[in-house]
Write a protein that holds these residues in place. Structure first.
Motif, mmCIF file in Angstrom:
data_model
loop_
_atom_site.group_PDB
_atom_site.id
_atom_site.type_symbol
_atom_site.label_atom_id
_atom_site.label_comp_id
_atom_site.label_asym_id
_atom_site.label_seq_id
_atom_site.Cartn_x
_atom_site.Cartn_y
_atom_site.Cartn_z
ATOM 1 N N VAL A 480 0.847 -1.188 0.000
ATOM 2 C CA VAL A 480 0.000 0.000 0.000
ATOM 3 C C VAL A 480 0.883 1.239 0.000
ATOM 4 C CG1 VAL A 480 -0.179 0.111 2.519
ATOM 5 C CG2 VAL A 480 -1.988 1.110 1.116
ATOM 6 N N GLY A 481 0.449 2.282 -0.710
ATOM 7 C CA GLY A 481 1.262 3.483 -0.841
ATOM 8 C C GLY A 481 2.229 3.416 -1.997
ATOM 9 N N LYS A 482 2.417 2.220 -2.543
ATOM 10 C CA LYS A 482 3.315 2.023 -3.681
ATOM 11 C C LYS A 482 2.560 1.411 -4.863
ATOM 12 C CE LYS A 482 6.872 3.210 -1.088
ATOM 13 N NZ LYS A 482 7.614 4.467 -1.265
ATOM 14 N N TRP A 483 1.903 0.277 -4.594
ATOM 15 C CA TRP A 483 1.228 -0.449 -5.667
ATOM 16 C C TRP A 483 -0.263 -0.622 -5.422
ATOM 17 C CZ3 TRP A 483 5.524 -4.690 -6.605
ATOM 18 C CH2 TRP A 483 6.592 -4.091 -7.292
ATOM 19 N N TYR A 484 -0.851 0.228 -4.574
ATOM 20 C CA TYR A 484 -2.312 0.325 -4.442
ATOM 21 C C TYR A 484 -2.767 1.497 -5.320
ATOM 22 C CZ TYR A 484 -3.586 -2.964 -0.696
ATOM 23 O OH TYR A 484 -3.857 -4.084 0.039
ATOM 24 N N TYR A 503 -2.808 9.954 -3.147
ATOM 25 C CA TYR A 503 -2.818 9.360 -4.479
ATOM 26 C C TYR A 503 -1.405 8.900 -4.830
ATOM 27 C CZ TYR A 503 -3.521 9.050 -9.572
ATOM 28 O OH TYR A 503 -3.593 8.610 -10.874
ATOM 29 N N THR A 504 -1.311 7.723 -5.438
ATOM 30 C CA THR A 504 -0.003 7.177 -5.809
ATOM 31 C C THR A 504 0.301 7.521 -7.261
ATOM 32 O OG1 THR A 504 -0.358 5.336 -4.284
ATOM 33 C CG2 THR A 504 1.418 5.107 -5.889
ATOM 34 N N GLN A 505 1.257 8.417 -7.469
ATOM 35 C CA GLN A 505 1.620 8.837 -8.825
ATOM 36 C C GLN A 505 2.361 7.721 -9.550
ATOM 37 O OE1 GLN A 505 3.995 12.267 -7.943
ATOM 38 N NE2 GLN A 505 2.224 13.626 -7.713
ATOM 39 N N TRP A 506 2.339 7.778 -10.877
ATOM 40 C CA TRP A 506 2.986 6.718 -11.641
ATOM 41 C C TRP A 506 4.489 6.670 -11.373
ATOM 42 C CZ3 TRP A 506 7.031 7.192 -14.956
ATOM 43 C CH2 TRP A 506 7.273 8.416 -15.560
ATOM 44 N N GLN A 507 5.081 7.817 -11.058
ATOM 45 C CA GLN A 507 6.519 7.829 -10.763
ATOM 46 C C GLN A 507 6.837 7.002 -9.516
ATOM 47 O OE1 GLN A 507 4.634 10.474 -11.457
ATOM 48 N NE2 GLN A 507 5.691 11.962 -12.749
ATOM 49 N N ILE A 508 5.935 7.023 -8.524
ATOM 50 C CA ILE A 508 6.124 6.220 -7.317
ATOM 51 C C ILE A 508 5.957 4.742 -7.647
ATOM 52 C CG2 ILE A 508 5.161 5.701 -5.038
ATOM 53 C CD1 ILE A 508 4.453 8.668 -4.799
ATOM 54 N N VAL A 509 4.933 4.436 -8.427
ATOM 55 C CA VAL A 509 4.712 3.053 -8.866
ATOM 56 C C VAL A 509 5.949 2.532 -9.590
ATOM 57 C CG1 VAL A 509 3.334 1.569 -10.367
ATOM 58 C CG2 VAL A 509 2.212 3.366 -9.026
ATOM 59 N N TYR A 510 6.480 3.339 -10.477
ATOM 60 C CA TYR A 510 7.626 2.941 -11.293
ATOM 61 C C TYR A 510 8.892 2.769 -10.458
ATOM 62 C CZ TYR A 510 10.923 2.943 -15.224
ATOM 63 O OH TYR A 510 11.897 2.599 -16.128
#
Length: 606
Positions: A480-484, A503-510
């Motif tokens: 959570v916080g990364k891939w949620y 909100y988890t931005q795509w840069q954080i996901v990446y």
């Protein structure tokens, strides 16, 4: 006769004639305007040409490759569109996810017609059927919006697919998904060879090939890079997307779009969280009351025919479907009919957060029903190699209301009973791995005593992971916080619960690399999943919540490229922007990444 009366009667007509004459005189002596009427157009399309466009129509804008990016510039001679410039600029072209090994990638291209493709394969039996279907999908993915291409085409595309293992028609954790893609030009023919161990690797090769092809709307031509040598394979075996259809129901068409996007990004596992506390839309023929009592309506259910259609739709796109009915927590509607059938209370009242009830551990009928559910899941999945039983957020306060026995040991025993029921239900093809969500029970020896690490996979989303790493349990990361992907939209009810923010931005996901963040053996990481819980997601927002952030996740979990010191490069921004355009072309409503100016001049935005 009254002459005066007759004269005055004619005055209005004479005045009208005089005014018409004056109007014609003004029109003839006035300089013509720039208004242009489009013949055959609707009235709302007949717009005057602006003075700006009229004065600047002679300007020629073009795109020029500058290192890893294309710059918008004025050009006096020949011009290049952005898409053609970007496809021939940079070491990675516009490939997504970036391949593991790019031996060569040409900066030259040729044009061809989508009807001028020769296709052959050595595949046989079901593998041939899958390869043929994947080739048809490939042809549909070549985006040509105009009815007729223009220009001169004297090149044919010759495509051959060679696979070794014809029997591998269901993707598993042991499936070799590697491929080798070789493109070369031989006079008037572009020869494409894809070699792979099995269908799934070959399908990935077709996906990469489609990314070497583009349509240029300026020249109205379909183009392909004329040389490429790519060896590619995934870093992780399990690359998934979890969608919750228990909070809100989604029509199959929407779920198929999820799988379409997954295929475009080489993701291989659709984790279907099919039920939850709020609803039970899963039709289990041996226990029909589950969906009769639990579905929002009898039109909002998933029956066997619907699920099998989904499974086959996914398979030809390189995706396996894992169905999860979460328990012993996250159960309520659908389980509330036991007393009427003389089966007793199938659940216990917990009165807690979103998990209002839990399965009744004192009622054997609850386990009997679970076994029937597991049997139906086993019949519908193409493989039971991985079997997800849930186990999320088991509520300790609920247990203390009913017993003085140690909470951890009791509920771990109950999970063990659930696992055994999954084995009994699928005795002909017992699961190799049983997956559970991490909880308090996965943080100490209770887990080790009852659920062996050789056959247990823990899906980690929150909390402490040290015990799992020390004991070398296999892990699927969904932090959570990364891939949620559901967070950042505030609370969905006033009285209970907290909002999942921000909100988890795509840069954080990446950028998230849990295998680097935690000191752990990479061999214990099966992979990861992005998760979309749907309390605040509906049919109209399903695509935008997932894409393009899930595409960012896909490159991380496929090739896990370096970070260049933690900074995301311009190359990643531009390739992801192009991948987002591909998803839109395939019918997905993917969110934009940035203003269009950032594509034209990316140094202003990164």
């Amino acid at each position: 006769m009254d002459i005066t009366k007759n004269y005055y009667h004619k005055i209005p007509a004479l005045i009208g004639t005089f005014l018409i004459f004056c109007g014609l005189l003004v029109f003839i002596t006035t300089k013509p305007s720039t208004v242009q009427i489009k013949l055959g157009s609707n009235n709302d399309e007949q717009e005057p040409e602006s003075e700006y466009l009229s004065q600047n129509s002679a300007l020629k804008w073009s795109y020029k490759c500058d290192g890893e990016k294309c710059q918008k510039v004025l050009e006096n001679n020949s011009t290049s569109s952005y898409i053609t410039c970007s496809m021939t600029c940079g070491k990675n072209s516009q490939l997504w996810p970036v391949p593991q090994e790019i031996g060569s990638l040409s900066k030259q291209y040729v044009s061809f017609l989508p009807t001028e493709i020769d296709f052959s394969t050595n595949a046989m039996n079901l593998s041939k059927k899958l390869v043929d279907e994947a080739f048809e999908i490939f042809k549909r993915n070549i985006h040509v919006p105009d009815k007729q291409l223009i220009g001169s085409y004297n090149v044919r595309l010759s495509l051959n697919i060679q696979i070794t293992d014809f029997s591998m028609t269901t993707i598993t954790l042991s499936t070799d998904e590697s491929y080798h893609l070789l493109v070369s030009q031989k006079k008037e023919k572009v020869v494409v060879a894809i070699t792979a161990e099995n269908f799934f690797g070959a399908r990935h090769g077709l996906e990469t090939l489609s990314q070497l092809i583009w349509y240029d709307k300026d020249t109205k031509s379909l183009n392909i890079l004329n040389e490429a040598d790519i060896h590619d394979y995934p870093k992780f075996k399990h690359r998934g997307v979890m969608v919750d259809t228990g909070r809100n129901y989604f029509a199959v068409e929407g779920l198929k779009r999820v799988i379409t996007g997954m295929a475009a990004n080489k993701l291989n596992t659709f984790h279907w969280h099919i039920t939850d506390s709020q609803s039970f839309p899963f039709v289990v023929p041996s226990v029909p009351k589950l969906s009769q009592y639990g579905a929002y309506s009898q039109a909002k259910v998933y029956d066997a025919a619907t699920i099998r259609d989904m499974v086959e739709y996914a398979r030809v796109r390189g995706v396996k479907v894992i169905i999860e009915v979460d328990s012993p927590s996250h159960v309520q509607f659908g389980w509330n009919w036991g007393p009427e059938e003389d089966l007793g209370d199938l659940t216990l009242d917990c009165g807690s957060n979103t998990i209002d009830r839990m399965l009744n551990p004192f009622n054997i009928n609850s386990l009997d029903i679970l076994e029937k559910i597991y049997k139906e899941i086993g019949n519908l999945q193409t493989s039971t190699e991985i079997f997800h039983i849930g186990g999320d957020e088991i509520d300790s306060s609920c247990w203390f209301r009913y017993s003085n026995e140690t909470y951890g040991e009791f509920w771990t025993k109950y999970l063990w009973l659930m696992v055994n029921r999954s084995y009994q239900a699928n005795s002909d093809k017992p699961p190799k791995y049983v997956v559970i969500w991490n909880s308090d029970l996965t943080e100490d020896d209770f887990l080790f005593n009852y659920l062996p690490k050789e056959s247990t996979v823990v899906q980690f989303w929150f909390g402490t992971i040290d015990f799992l790493i020390i004991e070398r349990y296999k892990i699927i990361f969904s932090t959570v916080g990364k891939w949620y992907l559901d967070c950042g939209f505030g609370k969905w009810r006033e009285s209970k619960g907290e909002a999942c923010d921000p909100y988890t931005q795509w840069q954080i996901v990446y950028g998230y690399q849990p295998w680097v963040e935690y000191t752990m053996d990479i061999d214990t990481v099966l992979g990861g999943e992005v998760c979309l819980w749907t309390e605040q997601v509906g049919e109209d927002t399903l695509d935008t919540r997932l894409w393009p952030r899930t595409a960012a996740f896909a490159e991380r979990i496929w090739s896990d490229p370096s970070h260049y010191g933690g900074r995301i490069s311009i190359d990643v921004y531009l390739r992801l922007s192009t991948q987002r355009e591909r998803l839109v072309q395939r019918g997905l409503k993917a969110e934009v990444l940035w203003p269009e100016r950032c594509v034209q001049n990316p140094e202003f935005c990164t």
